[in-house]
Every structure is written in structure tokens, then in C-alpha cells.
Design an enzyme around this catalytic site. Structure first.
Site, PDB file in Angstrom:
ATOM      1  N   LEU A  18     -14.350   6.290 -55.471  1.00 51.97           N
ATOM      2  CA  LEU A  18     -14.704   7.048 -56.662  1.00 51.97           C
ATOM      3  C   LEU A  18     -13.692   7.789 -57.126  1.00 51.97           C
ATOM      4  O   LEU A  18     -12.727   8.199 -56.473  1.00 51.97           O
ATOM      5  CB  LEU A  18     -15.811   8.012 -56.233  1.00 51.97           C
ATOM      6  CG  LEU A  18     -17.275   7.610 -56.033  1.00 51.97           C
ATOM      7  CD1 LEU A  18     -18.074   8.597 -55.238  1.00 51.97           C
ATOM      8  CD2 LEU A  18     -17.914   6.687 -57.046  1.00 51.97           C
ATOM      9  N   ASP A  60     -16.350  -1.910 -51.741  1.00 52.69           N
ATOM     10  CA  ASP A  60     -16.616  -2.176 -53.067  1.00 52.69           C
ATOM     11  C   ASP A  60     -16.543  -3.729 -53.274  1.00 52.69           C
ATOM     12  O   ASP A  60     -16.433  -4.068 -54.545  1.00 52.69           O
ATOM     13  CB  ASP A  60     -15.177  -1.565 -53.873  1.00 52.69           C
ATOM     14  CG  ASP A  60     -15.365   0.138 -54.008  1.00 52.69           C
ATOM     15  OD1 ASP A  60     -16.441   0.395 -54.768  1.00 52.69           O
ATOM     16  OD2 ASP A  60     -14.551   0.626 -53.276  1.00 52.69           O
ATOM     17  N   ASP A  66     -12.970  -7.030 -60.442  1.00 53.56           N
ATOM     18  CA  ASP A  66     -11.810  -6.547 -60.230  1.00 53.56           C
ATOM     19  C   ASP A  66     -10.689  -7.347 -59.264  1.00 53.56           C
ATOM     20  O   ASP A  66      -9.460  -6.875 -59.411  1.00 53.56           O
ATOM     21  CB  ASP A  66     -11.720  -4.985 -59.630  1.00 53.56           C
ATOM     22  CG  ASP A  66     -12.523  -3.999 -60.384  1.00 53.56           C
ATOM     23  OD1 ASP A  66     -12.184  -4.239 -61.650  1.00 53.56           O
ATOM     24  OD2 ASP A  66     -13.538  -3.388 -59.787  1.00 53.56           O
ATOM     25  N   ARG A  85      -9.296  -2.255 -51.556  1.00 51.70           N
ATOM     26  CA  ARG A  85     -10.047  -3.343 -52.235  1.00 51.70           C
ATOM     27  C   ARG A  85      -9.282  -4.515 -52.074  1.00 51.70           C
ATOM     28  O   ARG A  85      -9.636  -5.431 -52.447  1.00 51.70           O
ATOM     29  CB  ARG A  85     -10.372  -2.883 -53.616  1.00 51.70           C
ATOM     30  CG  ARG A  85     -11.127  -1.687 -53.763  1.00 51.70           C
ATOM     31  CD  ARG A  85     -11.888  -1.392 -54.969  1.00 51.70           C
ATOM     32  NE  ARG A  85     -12.594  -2.889 -55.474  1.00 51.70           N
ATOM     33  CZ  ARG A  85     -13.182  -3.152 -56.535  1.00 51.70           C
ATOM     34  NH1 ARG A  85     -13.208  -2.360 -57.495  1.00 51.70           N
ATOM     35  NH2 ARG A  85     -13.791  -4.322 -56.599  1.00 51.70           N
ATOM     36  N   ARG A 130      -5.369   2.281 -61.681  1.00 48.55           N
ATOM     37  CA  ARG A 130      -5.318   0.970 -61.060  1.00 48.55           C
ATOM     38  C   ARG A 130      -4.574  -0.045 -61.474  1.00 48.55           C
ATOM     39  O   ARG A 130      -4.302  -0.617 -60.757  1.00 48.55           O
ATOM     40  CB  ARG A 130      -6.823   0.459 -61.009  1.00 48.55           C
ATOM     41  CG  ARG A 130      -7.936   1.405 -60.375  1.00 48.55           C
ATOM     42  CD  ARG A 130      -7.912   1.566 -59.002  1.00 48.55           C
ATOM     43  NE  ARG A 130      -8.824   2.717 -58.237  1.00 48.55           N
ATOM     44  CZ  ARG A 130     -10.310   2.091 -58.029  1.00 48.55           C
ATOM     45  NH1 ARG A 130     -10.312   0.888 -58.390  1.00 48.55           N
ATOM     46  NH2 ARG A 130     -10.812   3.022 -57.503  1.00 48.55           N
ATOM     47  N   HIS A 160     -11.586   2.209 -65.694  1.00 49.31           N
ATOM     48  CA  HIS A 160     -11.128   1.007 -66.388  1.00 49.31           C
ATOM     49  C   HIS A 160     -11.138   0.705 -67.873  1.00 49.31           C
ATOM     50  O   HIS A 160     -12.015   1.570 -68.542  1.00 49.31           O
ATOM     51  CB  HIS A 160     -11.748  -0.075 -65.928  1.00 49.31           C
ATOM     52  CG  HIS A 160     -11.587  -0.433 -64.386  1.00 49.31           C
ATOM     53  ND1 HIS A 160     -12.654  -0.617 -63.511  1.00 49.31           N
ATOM     54  CD2 HIS A 160     -10.479  -0.377 -63.543  1.00 49.31           C
ATOM     55  CE1 HIS A 160     -12.146  -0.736 -62.291  1.00 49.31           C
ATOM     56  NE2 HIS A 160     -10.749  -0.732 -62.282  1.00 49.31           N
ATOM     57  N   CYS A 247     -18.987  -5.279 -64.113  1.00 44.96           N
ATOM     58  CA  CYS A 247     -18.255  -5.240 -62.731  1.00 44.96           C
ATOM     59  C   CYS A 247     -18.589  -6.243 -61.596  1.00 44.96           C
ATOM     60  O   CYS A 247     -17.939  -6.675 -60.612  1.00 44.96           O
ATOM     61  CB  CYS A 247     -18.160  -3.953 -62.117  1.00 44.96           C
ATOM     62  SG  CYS A 247     -17.733  -2.564 -63.275  1.00 44.96           S
TER      63      CYS A 247
END
Ligand code: GLY
Length: 254
Positions: A18, A60, A66, A85, A130, A160, A247
Site C-alpha cells: 500500500l 499482490d 504490473d 512483487r 514504482r 500509477h 490491474c
């Protein structure tokens, strides 16, 4: 054929990354049901589902967007900005190699697919927590020979780029002007989100139809006033994991 790659929700979703949201309890069973409904929506819009194996220990992992960007000619494997991730990418590579030649973002570059908005031959990339400058420079080098142009975009107060702007028609974008400057997209028709609705700019265009969160009724009305066909989904649980409707799938023509 139109393909939608998805992955089951991991039971560890409660430990998801988060960045801009506070942690709230996630109802895992409801999240699963909503994700299955989302998958059925993709099927109803002509997608053949190609599900990835579950990754119960990767919180995730359901957010497959992603991990890769799939273009007509090649797929680019991402190097997600959150270290937790990065292991998600391996199984996505295994799957995508059956559809496309694979390229990849390498260290020190980082990039999340959620920061990459492809509209025709234009690729907008959000500078975010990111996605870094090295990643953006690499993407430019990887895709320029295929005729794509990469443009970096500043974003504010969101995870994002696609939290702030998404495609809702061939030449039409849905934009939250509080998160990204609409002037950067002057070549497109621009529909702004309703000022009273937050996180309302994330929509998923599949063919001629837009998949859109049920909760944003006023922005939905704006889209419909523009003549856009909408199918709504309830993503209340995955929204608590800082997700939108783009997503949880990678949609492309095989
Ligand atoms: N929870 C989605 C992400 O932060 O990547």
C-alpha cells in the site's frame, strides 16, 4: 483471438503493498467472488481467459498488469518497483512466451505496467514511486525500432499513471485532472472524472466496451453521455489493495 491473462487472488492479499491508502480489512471470499465476476465480464466481452497459476505467498500477484506490457509485436517484462512483487514476473514470462517474443526491463530500471498507457504507437509512462528514469529510458530503447514513441508523464498523489488516466475509446481518454495534467494529452478527446469522485480515472477498454467500477456513478454518467458503452463491476475488496479495473488482467490480441 482476444486473450485475457488473469491470476487468482492470493490469500496473502491482506499483506499487499500500500502506498497512498490506509490498510483496511479485505474480505477474501468476497474478493474472490468479485474477481471471478470480473473474469466473466472479460469473457462476455469476447476474451479467452488464460489463467496463471496461483501464487499464494505473493500478496499482490493478482495484479498481473504490473508485470508486463504486451504490444502487438513483443511483450516487455517489467521489473516492478516494489521488490516484493518481482517474483511475480517469472510465471508471467512463462505464459507470455507462448504469445510474444519477450524483452525485459533490467536493473537499475524499475517499471510497473500500471504506469504504462499505450494508445496506438504512443506510450505514456508515469514517473512514479514504482517507475524510474532508467526504466523509462530502457523502454524507449526497446520499443523504438517497432515504431513506438515513449513519453514520460508527471503524476501526483497516486500509485500509477493509470490511476490518473486511461483509454476509454480509440482516441478518447478518461482523466483525473487533480492527478495528471490533461494538457499533456492534447492529441486526444479528454473526459474528466467527476470532481467529487476519487480514484475514478481507471477504466478498462475491451474492444468497444469499457469495464468500469460500479461505485463511480457520476463519472460513469459522463462516459455514457459521451456515447461510451459501459459494463460495471464491483471491485470493492481489491480497491482496498489500491487496485483499479486495469490491474487484474493483461488483455491483448493473440
Ligand atoms: N497493492 C498494489 C500495489 O501496491 O502494487
Amino acid at each position: 483471438m482476444r486473450i485475457a491473462i488473469t491470476r487468482p487472488v492470493s490469500p496473502s492479499i491482506v499483506e499487499c503493498q500500500l502506498t497512498f491508502q490506509e490498510r483496511q480489512p479485505i474480505d477474501f471470499d468476497l474478493a474472490n467472488q468479485q474477481h471471478r465476476d470480473y473474469e466473466q465480464c472479460l469473457v462476455a466481452l469476447g476474451c479467452k481467459l488464460d489463467r496463471l497459476p496461483a501464487e499464494p505467498d505473493l500478496p499482490d500477484a493478482v495484479f498481473v498488469e504490473d508485470t508486463a506490457v504486451v504490444l502487438g509485436e513483443v511483450a516487455i517484462l517489467m521489473r516492478p518497483g516494489a521488490e516484493s512483487r518481482r517474483p511475480e514476473v517469472r510465471s508471467v514470462a512463462e505464459k507470455l512466451k507462448t504469445y510474444r517474443r519477450l524483452l525485459r526491463i533490467e536493473p537499475p530500471g524499475t517499471m510497473d505496467g500500471g504506469d504504462v498507457l499505450c494508445v496506438g504507437r504512443q506510450i505514456f509512462v508515469g514517473r512514479s514511486r514504482r517507475t524510474n528514469a532508467a526504466g523509462i529510458a530502457q523502454l524507449q530503447n526497446l520499443v523504438q525500432d517497432y515504431g513506438y514513441c515513449v513519453q514520460a508523464v508527471e503524476i501526483r498523489d497516486c500509485l500509477h499513471l493509470k490511476s490518473a488516466v486511461t483509454q476509454v475509446g480509440r482516441d478518447t481518454l478518461l482523466i483525473d485532472p487533480t492527478r495528471v495534467d490533461p494538457a499533456g494529452f492534447e492529441d486526444f478527446n479528454r473526459i474528466e472524472t467527476d470532481p467529487g469522485e476519487h480514484h475514478a480515472a481507471n477504466a478498462l477498454l475491451v474492444g468497444e466496451t469499457v469495464i468500469y467500477p460500479r461505485v463511480h456513478v457520476r463519472t460513469r454518467q459522463r462516459l455514457e453521455n459521451y456515447g461510451i458503452t459501459i459494463r460495471t463491476v464491483n471491485i470493492s475488496e481489491l480497491a482496498k489493495a489500491e487496485s483499479g479495473v486495469t490491474c487484474s488482467s493483461l488483455v491483448f490480441e493473440s
